[in-house]
Design a protein around this motif. Sequence first.
Motif, short mmCIF file in Angstrom:
data_model
loop_
_atom_site.label_atom_id
_atom_site.label_comp_id
_atom_site.label_asym_id
_atom_site.label_seq_id
_atom_site.Cartn_x
_atom_site.Cartn_y
_atom_site.Cartn_z
N PRO B 247 -13.89 15.93 1.48
CA PRO B 247 -12.42 15.73 1.40
C PRO B 247 -11.67 16.48 2.49
CG PRO B 247 -13.34 16.28 -0.74
CD PRO B 247 -14.45 16.48 0.24
N THR B 248 -12.31 17.48 3.08
CA THR B 248 -11.62 18.24 4.12
C THR B 248 -11.53 17.45 5.43
OG1 THR B 248 -13.71 19.25 4.75
CG2 THR B 248 -12.33 20.46 3.19
N LEU B 249 -12.10 16.25 5.43
CA LEU B 249 -11.99 15.40 6.62
C LEU B 249 -10.68 14.61 6.60
CD1 LEU B 249 -15.66 14.11 6.89
CD2 LEU B 249 -14.43 15.42 8.62
N ILE B 250 -9.93 14.82 5.54
CA ILE B 250 -8.67 14.09 5.41
C ILE B 250 -7.50 15.04 5.68
CG2 ILE B 250 -7.26 12.70 3.87
CD1 ILE B 250 -9.75 12.06 2.31
N GLU B 251 -6.60 14.59 6.49
CA GLU B 251 -5.50 15.46 6.92
C GLU B 251 -4.19 14.66 6.96
OE1 GLU B 251 -6.03 18.75 7.51
OE2 GLU B 251 -3.89 18.96 7.97
N PRO B 252 -3.12 15.24 6.45
CA PRO B 252 -1.87 14.49 6.46
C PRO B 252 -1.16 14.48 7.81
CG PRO B 252 -1.54 16.63 5.46
CD PRO B 252 -3.01 16.53 5.77
N GLY B 253 -0.50 13.39 8.09
CA GLY B 253 0.33 13.28 9.29
C GLY B 253 1.66 12.69 8.86
N ASP B 254 2.51 12.40 9.79
CA ASP B 254 3.85 11.91 9.42
C ASP B 254 4.15 10.55 10.03
OD1 ASP B 254 3.95 12.56 12.03
OD2 ASP B 254 5.66 13.91 11.91
N PHE B 255 3.11 9.86 10.46
CA PHE B 255 3.29 8.53 11.08
C PHE B 255 3.93 8.64 12.45
CE2 PHE B 255 3.02 4.75 7.88
CZ PHE B 255 1.65 4.87 7.93
N ARG B 256 4.00 9.86 12.99
CA ARG B 256 4.55 10.00 14.34
C ARG B 256 3.58 10.74 15.24
NH1 ARG B 256 10.61 11.91 13.10
NH2 ARG B 256 9.42 13.50 12.02
N ILE B 257 3.89 10.72 16.52
CA ILE B 257 2.96 11.30 17.49
C ILE B 257 2.70 12.78 17.23
CG2 ILE B 257 2.61 11.84 19.93
CD1 ILE B 257 4.10 9.30 20.64
N ALA B 258 3.77 13.52 17.05
CA ALA B 258 3.64 14.97 16.84
C ALA B 258 2.74 15.28 15.65
CB ALA B 258 5.02 15.58 16.64
N GLY B 259 2.95 14.53 14.57
CA GLY B 259 2.15 14.75 13.37
C GLY B 259 0.68 14.48 13.63
N GLY B 260 0.42 13.45 14.43
CA GLY B 260 -0.97 13.12 14.76
C GLY B 260 -1.62 14.23 15.56
N MET B 261 -0.86 14.82 16.46
CA MET B 261 -1.39 15.90 17.27
C MET B 261 -1.76 17.11 16.41
SD MET B 261 1.06 15.82 20.63
CE MET B 261 0.24 17.21 21.39
N LYS B 262 -0.82 17.49 15.60
CA LYS B 262 -1.05 18.66 14.74
C LYS B 262 -2.23 18.45 13.81
CE LYS B 262 3.70 20.16 14.62
NZ LYS B 262 4.85 19.66 13.86
N ALA B 263 -2.28 17.28 13.22
CA ALA B 263 -3.37 16.99 12.28
C ALA B 263 -4.71 17.07 13.00
CB ALA B 263 -3.16 15.60 11.68
N THR B 264 -4.74 16.55 14.22
CA THR B 264 -5.99 16.58 14.98
C THR B 264 -6.42 18.02 15.27
OG1 THR B 264 -5.30 14.51 16.03
CG2 THR B 264 -7.13 15.70 17.05
N ASP B 265 -5.46 18.83 15.64
CA ASP B 265 -5.76 20.24 15.89
C ASP B 265 -6.38 20.89 14.66
OD1 ASP B 265 -4.87 20.12 18.47
OD2 ASP B 265 -2.86 20.86 18.02
N ARG B 266 -5.75 20.64 13.53
CA ARG B 266 -6.26 21.24 12.29
C ARG B 266 -7.66 20.74 11.96
NH1 ARG B 266 -0.77 20.43 10.45
NH2 ARG B 266 -1.42 18.44 9.56
#
Lengths: 375, 375
Positions: B247-266
Motif C-alpha cells: 500500500p505504500t506504493l500509493i501516493e496522493p496527488g492533486d491532479f496538477r503538475i506540482a502535486g505529481g512532482m511532490k508525490a514522485t519525490d515522496r
Amino acid sequence: MRYRYHIRIMLYISVIKAYYKDLWYRYRNLFRRGGRAISTIRDVAKLAGVSVSTVSRYLNKSGYVNSETEQTIKYAIDKLKYAPNQVARGLAGKKTNTIALILPDISNLFFSDLARAVEDVAATYGYTVIFGNSDDQAVKEKRYIETLKQKYIDGIIFASNTLGHDDAEMLTKLGIPFVCLDRGPSEENSSIVRSKNKEGAIMAVQHLLDVGCRKIAHIYGPQHLITAKERLIGYEQSVQILDWYSPTLIEPGDFRIAGGMKATDRLLERHPDIDGIFAGNDLMAIGALKALHRKGIPVGRQVAVCGFDGIQTTEITVPELTTIAQPIYDMGALISRLLIKKIEGKLEEDRLYELDVKLIVRDSTFRRQGTNEQA
Amino acid sequence: MRYRYHIRIMLYISVIKAYYKDLWYRYRNLFRRGGRAISTIRDVAKLAGVSVSTVSRYLNKSGYVNSETEQTIKYAIDKLKYAPNQVARGLAGKKTNTIALILPDISNLFFSDLARAVEDVAATYGYTVIFGNSDDQAVKEKRYIETLKQKYIDGIIFASNTLGHDDAEMLTKLGIPFVCLDRGPSEENSSIVRSKNKEGAIMAVQHLLDVGCRKIAHIYGPQHLITAKERLIGYEQSVQILDWYSPTLIEPGDFRIAGGMKATDRLLERHPDIDGIFAGNDLMAIGALKALHRKGIPVGRQVAVCGFDGIQTTEITVPELTTIAQPIYDMGALISRLLIKKIEGKLEEDRLYELDVKLIVRDSTFRRQGTNEQA
DNA sequence: TACAAATGCGGTACCGTTACCACATTAGAA
DNA sequence: TTCTAATGTGGTAACGGTACCGCATTTGTA
C-alpha cells in the motif's frame, strides 16, 4: 341607434376582462411548472400591496420609494424567492447582461487562459459570457455576429483576427459595443488591447545575444496576424545591423508545433551553425525544441531557444522554455473591463492599450556566459 | 344617464388609440437606432400584407400558410433583412436556444478541449454556449445556476463535480434539463458521460507490466472525484495479487503538475527501486516526469511513466508521455448532443454512457522488452 | 346535396419587465 | 397663505414574439 347596445357590451367585456385577469394572476402559479411557482414582479407587488411600478423602481433604484414600502417589498421578495427575469428585462430594456467572446479556438492554450480572465471579470460585474470559435474564418465570425445581434448581446470581444470593416461598421450602427484583442478593423469605435510585440521581440533577441548567441534565426507566424508581423519587425530591426545577419535566417511557421518543427528543420539545413532561435510564439518554440531534440542537438548548450506568449505549457518542456511572456490574464481582464465600461457608457474614449511583456529566463537559453545561475 | 357620454368617450379613445398605434408602427423605425431600422415581425407582416400570426406561422412552420402567401412573406423578410428576435422568442416561448457549460476551469487543458467539442456541436444545432468556471466550489456553481434560471437557459452541462442533490432536484422541478460529465448527483433525471476509468487503469498497469516493470507505484487524484477514485480502484485490483505490492506504493496527488512532482519525490524516498509510475492524470504524470528528470533518473529507461487523459500536452514532453487517452472530443460532442436531444424531448431515457479509452504508447514507457518499436 | 374536415388567415392575450405619464400628498419658499 | 418643488405611487403601453381561438373558404365524402 344600435351603437348604444354595442357600447354596453364593450363595457361589460372590459369589466369581465379585468376580473378574469385578476383571477388568472391569483391562481396561475398553481398550474405552472408542475405546481412549483416561479414568482414574478406581479406576485411581489400583490404580496407587498403595491403596484408593479413601485417594485420595479425599488429593484432598479430608479425613482422614489418610501423606506417603509421598501421594507415591505424586500420582505415580499424574500418570501417569494423572487428574482427578476432577465429575458423579460432584456426585451424591455434591450440589455441582457451578456457579452460574447469570439476567439479562433478555445482549445488553444493562449485563448483558454484569456477566456478564463474574461469570464472572471465578467462574472464579478454580473455579466455572463458566451463564446464562439471562429477558426479564423470570417464566415463563422459573421454567423456569430448575426446570432448575437438577435440575442441582444450587450457587447463583443474579438480575439479573432478576421473582423472586417463592414462588420465593424454594422456593429457601430447597431450600437453594439465591441473591443478587440491585438488588432481592430480601425482605430475608431473600438478599443484595442495588445502587448508590446515589437519590444518583446527586441528583448528576445537581446537576451539571446546576451547569452552569447552569434547567429540567431527567427521563425515567424502567419503575417495576416499583426502580432506575428510586429515580432518579425522587432527581430529584423535588432539583427539587421549585425554582421552575421542574412534574410535566410528567417523562416515561416504557422504558430503551431508542427510548423515550428518543420521550420527548424529547414533552418538547420541552410544554417547548421545557428546557435539561437527566436520563435514567433511558444508553440513554434516547442516545435523547435522537439526538432532539435530529435536531431540530438542539445538545447541551451548548443542552440538557445526563446519563445513568445508565456503560456503555461512552457514550464513543462525539457528544458523549460525561455519566453517573452505576455500578461495573458491581465490582457483578458483589461479587455473585458473595457468592454463593460463601454457598455455602461463609462468609457471616455476608445484607444489602444499596449501592455508590457516580460522576459522569463529558463533553461532553454542557459548557455555560455549566461545571465542565468545554473541548470 | 351619464354613462352614455362616458361610453362615447371610450369609443373615441379606442379609435384614436388604434389609429395612433398604427401610425407609430408605420414611422417608428425612423426614430430608432439613429435612423437605422431593425425590422420586426410586424414590419414584415405589414409589407407582406398579412397578419403577424401568418408570418409567425410561416417562420415556425406551425399551422397552415398558403404557398403564394409564403412567397410574399419570404420576399418581405428578404427585403427587410428581418431576423426574429431571440429575446422576444425566449420570453414568449421560454426557449432561448442557449445552453450552459459549467466546468471547473476553462484554462485547464482537458476542459478547454471539451468546451471546444461542446461548442462545435451546439453551434451546428443552432445553440449558443455560455460557460462558467466553478473552481470546484459549490457556491460558485449555485450562483451560476441561479443566474441561468433567470435567463431561461435551455439546459446545462455539468463538467464540474460539485453538483449537489438539492440543486439537481431543483433543476428537475424547474424542468431545466441537465447532463453530467463523469458524475451525476443521481442516476435519475440526468444522463452521464464518462470514460472507462477502471478499465483504463487496468490497461495502464498491464502495459507497464508488459514493458517489464516489476514495482509500479500509483499517484492518485482527489478522491472526491469519481474519476480519480475509479482509477485508483483499477490500479489496486491489478496489482494487489502481485507479490511486490504494498500500500505504500500509493501516493496522493492533486491532479496538477506540482502535486505529481511532490508525490514522485515522496515515492522515490520510500521506494528508490520503483520502475514504473502510473499517474492518475496526465498533469501529475508530467509532474512525475519533471521530478524524475531533476533527480537525473532516465524516464523510460529506468522508470516508466504512464498518464491518463490524453491531453494534447502529452505530445510535447520529453520523453513523450504514454497515456490512457480519453476520447475528450467525443465525450464533449456526445454530452452536448444528449443535452440537446433532451431539451428537444427526443431523448427516450437518461442513462450512463461509458466510453472506451485507448492506450497510446510513447517514449515514457519504452523500456526493456517493450511492445514498442524504437526510440 | 349536405355536412364534416382540411386549409388559410386574422385578432389578440400573454410572456415579465421597464419607462413614461398622471396624479396625490407633503415640504419649503415667497 | 399660496405656489412651486420634491416625494411617493399607480396605470399602462411597449419590447417582439407565440399560441390559442374563431371565422371563412375550400375540399372531400357519404
